[in-house]
Design a protein around this motif. Sequence first.
Motif, PDB file in Angstrom:
ATOM      1  N   ARG A 280     -17.364  -1.225 -16.549  1.00  0.00           N
ATOM      2  CA  ARG A 280     -15.975  -1.666 -16.504  1.00  0.00           C
ATOM      3  C   ARG A 280     -15.871  -2.871 -17.442  1.00  0.00           C
ATOM      4  O   ARG A 280     -16.527  -3.878 -17.217  1.00  0.00           O
ATOM      5  CB  ARG A 280     -15.627  -2.038 -15.060  1.00  0.00           C
ATOM      6  CG  ARG A 280     -14.189  -2.303 -14.800  1.00  0.00           C
ATOM      7  CD  ARG A 280     -13.348  -1.046 -14.770  1.00  0.00           C
ATOM      8  NE  ARG A 280     -13.497  -0.293 -13.536  1.00  0.00           N
ATOM      9  CZ  ARG A 280     -12.631   0.652 -13.162  1.00  0.00           C
ATOM     10  NH1 ARG A 280     -11.586   0.945 -13.911  1.00  0.00           N
ATOM     11  NH2 ARG A 280     -12.835   1.332 -12.053  1.00  0.00           N
ATOM     12  N   GLU A 744      -4.441   2.304  12.330  1.00  0.00           N
ATOM     13  CA  GLU A 744      -4.390   1.121  11.468  1.00  0.00           C
ATOM     14  C   GLU A 744      -3.130   1.140  10.602  1.00  0.00           C
ATOM     15  O   GLU A 744      -2.485   0.113  10.390  1.00  0.00           O
ATOM     16  CB  GLU A 744      -5.631   1.053  10.558  1.00  0.00           C
ATOM     17  CG  GLU A 744      -6.897   0.603  11.240  1.00  0.00           C
ATOM     18  CD  GLU A 744      -6.952  -0.910  11.447  1.00  0.00           C
ATOM     19  OE1 GLU A 744      -5.887  -1.561  11.445  1.00  0.00           O
ATOM     20  OE2 GLU A 744      -8.063  -1.427  11.634  1.00  0.00           O
ATOM     21  N   TYR A 745      -2.796   2.315  10.109  1.00  0.00           N
ATOM     22  CA  TYR A 745      -1.620   2.441   9.254  1.00  0.00           C
ATOM     23  C   TYR A 745      -0.368   1.975  10.006  1.00  0.00           C
ATOM     24  O   TYR A 745       0.414   1.168   9.503  1.00  0.00           O
ATOM     25  CB  TYR A 745      -1.466   3.890   8.791  1.00  0.00           C
ATOM     26  CG  TYR A 745      -0.212   4.141   7.999  1.00  0.00           C
ATOM     27  CD1 TYR A 745      -0.160   3.839   6.642  1.00  0.00           C
ATOM     28  CD2 TYR A 745       0.929   4.666   8.605  1.00  0.00           C
ATOM     29  CE1 TYR A 745       0.990   4.056   5.904  1.00  0.00           C
ATOM     30  CE2 TYR A 745       2.091   4.888   7.879  1.00  0.00           C
ATOM     31  CZ  TYR A 745       2.118   4.576   6.531  1.00  0.00           C
ATOM     32  OH  TYR A 745       3.263   4.782   5.815  1.00  0.00           O
ATOM     33  N   GLN A 748      -0.459  -1.852  10.915  1.00  0.00           N
ATOM     34  CA  GLN A 748      -0.337  -2.814   9.816  1.00  0.00           C
ATOM     35  C   GLN A 748       0.936  -2.651   9.003  1.00  0.00           C
ATOM     36  O   GLN A 748       1.479  -3.630   8.500  1.00  0.00           O
ATOM     37  CB  GLN A 748      -1.530  -2.687   8.859  1.00  0.00           C
ATOM     38  CG  GLN A 748      -2.825  -3.164   9.452  1.00  0.00           C
ATOM     39  CD  GLN A 748      -3.945  -3.028   8.440  1.00  0.00           C
ATOM     40  OE1 GLN A 748      -3.785  -3.309   7.274  1.00  0.00           O
ATOM     41  NE2 GLN A 748      -5.099  -2.582   8.911  1.00  0.00           N
ATOM     42  N   THR A 749       1.366  -1.406   8.812  1.00  0.00           N
ATOM     43  CA  THR A 749       2.476  -1.217   7.877  1.00  0.00           C
ATOM     44  C   THR A 749       3.809  -0.937   8.565  1.00  0.00           C
ATOM     45  O   THR A 749       4.854  -1.284   8.025  1.00  0.00           O
ATOM     46  CB  THR A 749       2.201  -0.061   6.886  1.00  0.00           C
ATOM     47  OG1 THR A 749       2.375   1.171   7.570  1.00  0.00           O
ATOM     48  CG2 THR A 749       0.807  -0.134   6.315  1.00  0.00           C
TER      49      THR A 749
ATOM     50  N   ASP B  14     -11.789   2.413  -7.364  1.00  0.00           N
ATOM     51  CA  ASP B  14     -10.835   3.099  -6.479  1.00  0.00           C
ATOM     52  C   ASP B  14     -11.511   3.985  -5.436  1.00  0.00           C
ATOM     53  O   ASP B  14     -10.879   4.410  -4.478  1.00  0.00           O
ATOM     54  CB  ASP B  14      -9.768   3.866  -7.266  1.00  0.00           C
ATOM     55  CG  ASP B  14     -10.308   5.046  -8.041  1.00  0.00           C
ATOM     56  OD1 ASP B  14     -11.473   5.420  -7.823  1.00  0.00           O
ATOM     57  OD2 ASP B  14      -9.558   5.599  -8.859  1.00  0.00           O
ATOM     58  N   GLY B  20      -1.996   5.563   0.083  1.00  0.00           N
ATOM     59  CA  GLY B  20      -1.120   5.746   1.244  1.00  0.00           C
ATOM     60  C   GLY B  20       0.330   6.013   0.901  1.00  0.00           C
ATOM     61  O   GLY B  20       1.209   5.832   1.740  1.00  0.00           O
ATOM     62  N   PHE B  44       9.851  13.228   4.208  1.00  0.00           N
ATOM     63  CA  PHE B  44       9.264  13.971   3.094  1.00  0.00           C
ATOM     64  C   PHE B  44       9.664  13.503   1.701  1.00  0.00           C
ATOM     65  O   PHE B  44       8.938  13.745   0.752  1.00  0.00           O
ATOM     66  CB  PHE B  44       9.636  15.462   3.212  1.00  0.00           C
ATOM     67  CG  PHE B  44       9.177  16.092   4.485  1.00  0.00           C
ATOM     68  CD1 PHE B  44       7.821  16.173   4.769  1.00  0.00           C
ATOM     69  CD2 PHE B  44      10.086  16.593   5.403  1.00  0.00           C
ATOM     70  CE1 PHE B  44       7.384  16.749   5.952  1.00  0.00           C
ATOM     71  CE2 PHE B  44       9.650  17.173   6.583  1.00  0.00           C
ATOM     72  CZ  PHE B  44       8.303  17.258   6.860  1.00  0.00           C
ATOM     73  N   ARG B  56       1.306   2.019  -1.386  1.00  0.00           N
ATOM     74  CA  ARG B  56       0.397   1.425  -0.405  1.00  0.00           C
ATOM     75  C   ARG B  56      -1.012   1.946  -0.620  1.00  0.00           C
ATOM     76  O   ARG B  56      -1.210   3.126  -0.910  1.00  0.00           O
ATOM     77  CB  ARG B  56       0.830   1.812   1.015  1.00  0.00           C
ATOM     78  CG  ARG B  56       2.100   1.164   1.478  1.00  0.00           C
ATOM     79  CD  ARG B  56       2.513   1.783   2.794  1.00  0.00           C
ATOM     80  NE  ARG B  56       3.723   1.154   3.308  1.00  0.00           N
ATOM     81  CZ  ARG B  56       4.667   1.808   3.969  1.00  0.00           C
ATOM     82  NH1 ARG B  56       4.551   3.096   4.201  1.00  0.00           N
ATOM     83  NH2 ARG B  56       5.729   1.173   4.413  1.00  0.00           N
ATOM     84  N   ARG B  63     -10.489  -2.449   5.718  1.00  0.00           N
ATOM     85  CA  ARG B  63      -9.506  -1.651   6.453  1.00  0.00           C
ATOM     86  C   ARG B  63      -8.109  -2.269   6.437  1.00  0.00           C
ATOM     87  O   ARG B  63      -7.262  -1.944   7.275  1.00  0.00           O
ATOM     88  CB  ARG B  63      -9.931  -1.419   7.904  1.00  0.00           C
ATOM     89  CG  ARG B  63     -11.106  -0.507   8.082  1.00  0.00           C
ATOM     90  CD  ARG B  63     -11.068   0.175   9.443  1.00  0.00           C
ATOM     91  NE  ARG B  63     -10.519  -0.626  10.500  1.00  0.00           N
ATOM     92  CZ  ARG B  63     -11.243  -1.314  11.371  1.00  0.00           C
ATOM     93  NH1 ARG B  63     -12.553  -1.287  11.314  1.00  0.00           N
ATOM     94  NH2 ARG B  63     -10.662  -2.020  12.302  1.00  0.00           N
ATOM     95  N   ARG B  64      -7.824  -3.144   5.490  1.00  0.00           N
ATOM     96  CA  ARG B  64      -6.496  -3.748   5.421  1.00  0.00           C
ATOM     97  C   ARG B  64      -5.613  -2.971   4.456  1.00  0.00           C
ATOM     98  O   ARG B  64      -6.039  -2.601   3.364  1.00  0.00           O
ATOM     99  CB  ARG B  64      -6.559  -5.215   4.955  1.00  0.00           C
ATOM    100  CG  ARG B  64      -7.442  -6.107   5.787  1.00  0.00           C
ATOM    101  CD  ARG B  64      -7.119  -6.099   7.246  1.00  0.00           C
ATOM    102  NE  ARG B  64      -5.793  -6.680   7.541  1.00  0.00           N
ATOM    103  CZ  ARG B  64      -5.236  -6.662   8.744  1.00  0.00           C
ATOM    104  NH1 ARG B  64      -5.854  -6.088   9.761  1.00  0.00           N
ATOM    105  NH2 ARG B  64      -4.056  -7.207   8.933  1.00  0.00           N
ATOM    106  N   TRP B  65      -4.381  -2.769   4.872  1.00  0.00           N
ATOM    107  CA  TRP B  65      -3.380  -2.158   3.996  1.00  0.00           C
ATOM    108  C   TRP B  65      -2.741  -3.231   3.129  1.00  0.00           C
ATOM    109  O   TRP B  65      -2.575  -4.371   3.558  1.00  0.00           O
ATOM    110  CB  TRP B  65      -2.297  -1.472   4.832  1.00  0.00           C
ATOM    111  CG  TRP B  65      -2.742  -0.160   5.394  1.00  0.00           C
ATOM    112  CD1 TRP B  65      -3.360   0.039   6.589  1.00  0.00           C
ATOM    113  CD2 TRP B  65      -2.606   1.124   4.784  1.00  0.00           C
ATOM    114  NE1 TRP B  65      -3.630   1.370   6.762  1.00  0.00           N
ATOM    115  CE2 TRP B  65      -3.168   2.068   5.667  1.00  0.00           C
ATOM    116  CE3 TRP B  65      -2.074   1.568   3.575  1.00  0.00           C
ATOM    117  CZ2 TRP B  65      -3.211   3.425   5.384  1.00  0.00           C
ATOM    118  CZ3 TRP B  65      -2.112   2.919   3.297  1.00  0.00           C
ATOM    119  CH2 TRP B  65      -2.677   3.842   4.200  1.00  0.00           C
ATOM    120  N   MET B  83       0.994  -6.735   2.793  1.00  0.00           N
ATOM    121  CA  MET B  83       2.024  -6.080   3.594  1.00  0.00           C
ATOM    122  C   MET B  83       3.043  -7.129   4.028  1.00  0.00           C
ATOM    123  O   MET B  83       2.691  -8.252   4.356  1.00  0.00           O
ATOM    124  CB  MET B  83       1.429  -5.431   4.848  1.00  0.00           C
ATOM    125  CG  MET B  83       0.504  -4.270   4.590  1.00  0.00           C
ATOM    126  SD  MET B  83       1.117  -3.014   3.458  1.00  0.00           S
ATOM    127  CE  MET B  83       2.667  -2.593   4.212  1.00  0.00           C
TER     128      MET B  83
END
Lengths: 1001, 98
Positions: A280, A744-745, A748-749, B14, B20, B44, B56, B63-65, B83
Amino acid sequence: MTSQPFRRLEGGLIDRDRPLTFRFDGSTFTGYAGDTLASALLANGVTLVGRSFKYHRRRGIVAAGVEEPNALATLREGNRQEPNLRATQVELFDGLTASSQNRWPSLDFDVGGINNILSRFLPAGFYYKTFMWPAGAWMFYERFIRAAAGLGKAPLLGDPDYYERRHAHCDVLVVGAGPAGLSAALAAGRSGARVILVDDNAALGGSLRGDTATINEVPALAWVDEVGGTLEALENVRILTRATAVGYYDQNLITVCERVADHLARPDPHQPRQRLWWVRAKRVVLATGAIERPLVFANNDLPGVMLASAVRTYQLQYAVKCGRRAVVFTNNDSAYSCVSALMGGGVPVSAVVDTRASGPGDAARKIVDSSGVECLFGHAVVGALGRQRVTSVEVMALADGGSRVTGRSRVIDCDLLCVSGGWNPTVHLFSQSQGKLRYDEGLTSFVPDASSQAESSAGAARGELGLDACLRGGIEAGAEAARLAGFTPTEDVEAARCDHVDEAPVEALWAVPLPARRHGKRFVDLQNDVTAEDVALADREGYQSVEHLKRYTTLGMGTDQGRTSNVNGLAILAGLRDSDIPSVGTTTFRPPFNPVTLGTITAREVGADLAPLRLSPMHDWHAGVGANFVTVGLWLRTQFYARPGEAMMEAINREVLAVRNAVGMVDVSTLGKIEIQGRDAAEFLERVYINRWTNLQVGRCRYGFMLREDGFILDDGTTTRVADNNFYMTTTTAQAGPVMAHLEYYAQTVWPELHVHLTSVTDQWAGMAIAGPRSREVLAAACEGGDVGDESLPFMGYLESRIAGVPVRLFRMTFSGEMAYEVHTPSDYGIRVWEALMAAGKDFAITPYGTEAMSVLRIEKGHVVGAELDGRTIPADFGFERMQKKDRDFIGKRSLERPALAYGPRKRFVGLISEDGRKIPRGAQLVWNPTAPKPVPMLGHVSSTCYSPNLGNYIALALLEDADGYQGKLLYASSPLTDSHVPVRVGHSVFIDPEGERARG
Amino acid sequence: MLLIECPWCGPRDDQDFTYGGEAHIARPERPEKLSDEQWGDYLFMRSNPKGTHLERWVCNGCRRWFNVCRDTVTDEITAVYRMGEKPPGAIKKAGRKS
């Protein structure tokens, strides 16, 4: 045969003190350290090295590097055999064994050569034409075409070597260590930037390794050594040789294939054979040089026709004479340096044929004037003559701007024809980086235009072919790259000095016209056997887009990827269409630039290292008693515990009956386990489950379904309220990851305002289920923490206790339908607790059971797993519509109200019993009559099937339309794949204890 | 192969992340009040722009969005933000949804 008759006595970069012995097609030869397989073959006078792809024509070595289209060989033998290696890139080592390809029985006498005689029946697109007409012809031809096509054969034995992958980051990556690349690396390296310099050759220098130029008043190679030494001394510079940059991906990720041990007979112990670098880089400098184009004329594929630059390289770098008498055929000045190399090395040049009526520039003219070589300006070689190899060439004058040849033809004797049709900058990596190409009329080739990524091209790679331009351009590109990467280039780095050579411009001549009434194959793409006539035929048949041309004729395909043929081919197409080259465009260059062996791409991810293996904390116990294991996702689970002499089905049936009649124990450590903590934990569960959770009391468990937002079931499982704000959720083994990600989704979101924290504790807890009418007695005997009766541990109750002196969590829940308990304990105590329970159960004949028996037990009980929760089912399909909360929202609720899910006729869950005692096939479709004319209406499908030792028959679970209407009816479980059609009786999905009395005790 | 800067773990390949979908699509407060069409739209329909896309990602390490602003043509990542935060200054979301 004299050893190496074509080797010069002096000069070159080979080590005459280190002779190496090698074999080619069974004959033994010698070469020297520093040779490639190609140069060593040429030194030994071997000119025939392969047969062509389609016509099986004799082919010799054309080039000296990565552009070689013909000399593909199979290297090594046995389990290290590797096909399709370019002889020009294979470094010679002692004991090397190579063989030619695409010939049978031998290179000199090849039966496939008949294709050359039959070639008018094998036109462009022949392969596709067999698909179309006559009908069925392809079926007939396929066998022969497949046998005759292709070059090398893939090895059949396992690869004994290993490969590595390595990641690296740098500020400036320089690709190519020729004059431009070395200059760029020097400028960037001096600034303090982290530099990686890669080159596909064994030593630095690139084109300078076969060059007589002087740089900074010293020979070019001395300058290379000096710069190499300076770079070596810089700690921030890493140099990779034998390393080819093969792929250019998003955000300056470049993959580099380093051939660590390919120059050795076999890798040293603990040495990988190849290593794939993922680099990279903040900035990339592409100093990839240029590749010489051949010229297109009749029989231009005869052995002895070579690129002028290659002849020069063999002469100067390898001290190899490529022939005894040469003719040089060119449309530009660069080939004149080949003339001086040949004359200086003792190979007489009969004539220089230059297509340009005005001849070359001053420097080139000086070469021919001083040597007295005959020059034919405004002429062209119209054909190479000879059978085994070139014996003479036929030359005619060009007329009408090169569109026809005229006058009397003249035959000139020679066994070597050096051709140069101009230069193509090596833009493959630039093109892979999504950079835009521009056609340069002056150079008659494509050059880099607008960059798409953080890169720049330098030197010949951007069309600046002169050595002085390369040295200057390299310094500038390197300094600029360092500056853009955040470093300050030092002032004292100046471009190295060399003489400027004035050249007359190249003159395009894309194909030498055939003299009137003459035939002859004029090859554009040597590797794929595509001629100028094939391009014309494709054009006539309507394949006028350059992408169509490529696919129809195979021009530019294969390992060659059109390195030498691309521009010639599309220029010929442009000529046929009366349009210009830019509007014809060019095909896309795709990675890899050079073939990469699959082993290098997979690196260490092979065999047992392909994926991590997850083992239960009790794995050693299972292994110790001889369990049979099965892979479930990443897990290795016990499938069954066969006793000596016991068949699989016998073991499973014994285990099932033991649970139904006494007690059994199964390892359920693989279940997903999630701790849900926080003030809003109950509210969170309320939103993700379809049923109610806020009213669950501490010390109680509850079963529930979780939906996706589109209404379909994600997973089922049990969650326990361990404390007010602390829940312990279990998921199915397969869905542990997806459920955690789903939660988690949302946490958190979607609802970040909820105070809830999720922790995956799957690996922290060992789990075991004891099931059967005597399970409570076993538990009571093992538990040190007091009573486990109905009072303290009722159905769906939870209790913390101790077994064998360690803490356990007890859950009274059942999967088998029997009275059952799950015992969870910290993983490290898993075996201790398991053994304690086995010991406590000894008096009750406790039987360990595996996943097969567990599956039979749950099918008998009509419990669902992933086979039923397949992403197409909703709770109502299993009769759980009443579990859904009506008064508040949850994930998926609104979707369940869509008409298709709310009212549509849906398949529902039923049980099936084999009517004639035959096994019900897995995945079978349910039909009325399997022999009815097709298509047979499919009423449903079998989701799970097993033999039930309790019912003494084969049973299955299924999803069936109009399930109520078919109750008690006879249907067929039909599996066309196995041609089995078994009559089944439709019934209730719960086969055993539909009232659930056993579980409650 | 993108290089993504996790706000907590720093720049990673990546492979260390999971995509997401489009960012800043709020789940309706009262789904039951929506028509089937409106609900289907939420469920949809996505803007799928050519150019700037706010999306996202989740880091498989921590594990953080978080949100990423990526150009769908060049794959260039111009911003990464947590977020609940708004996209930095000049970046405007393409497409019709808010």
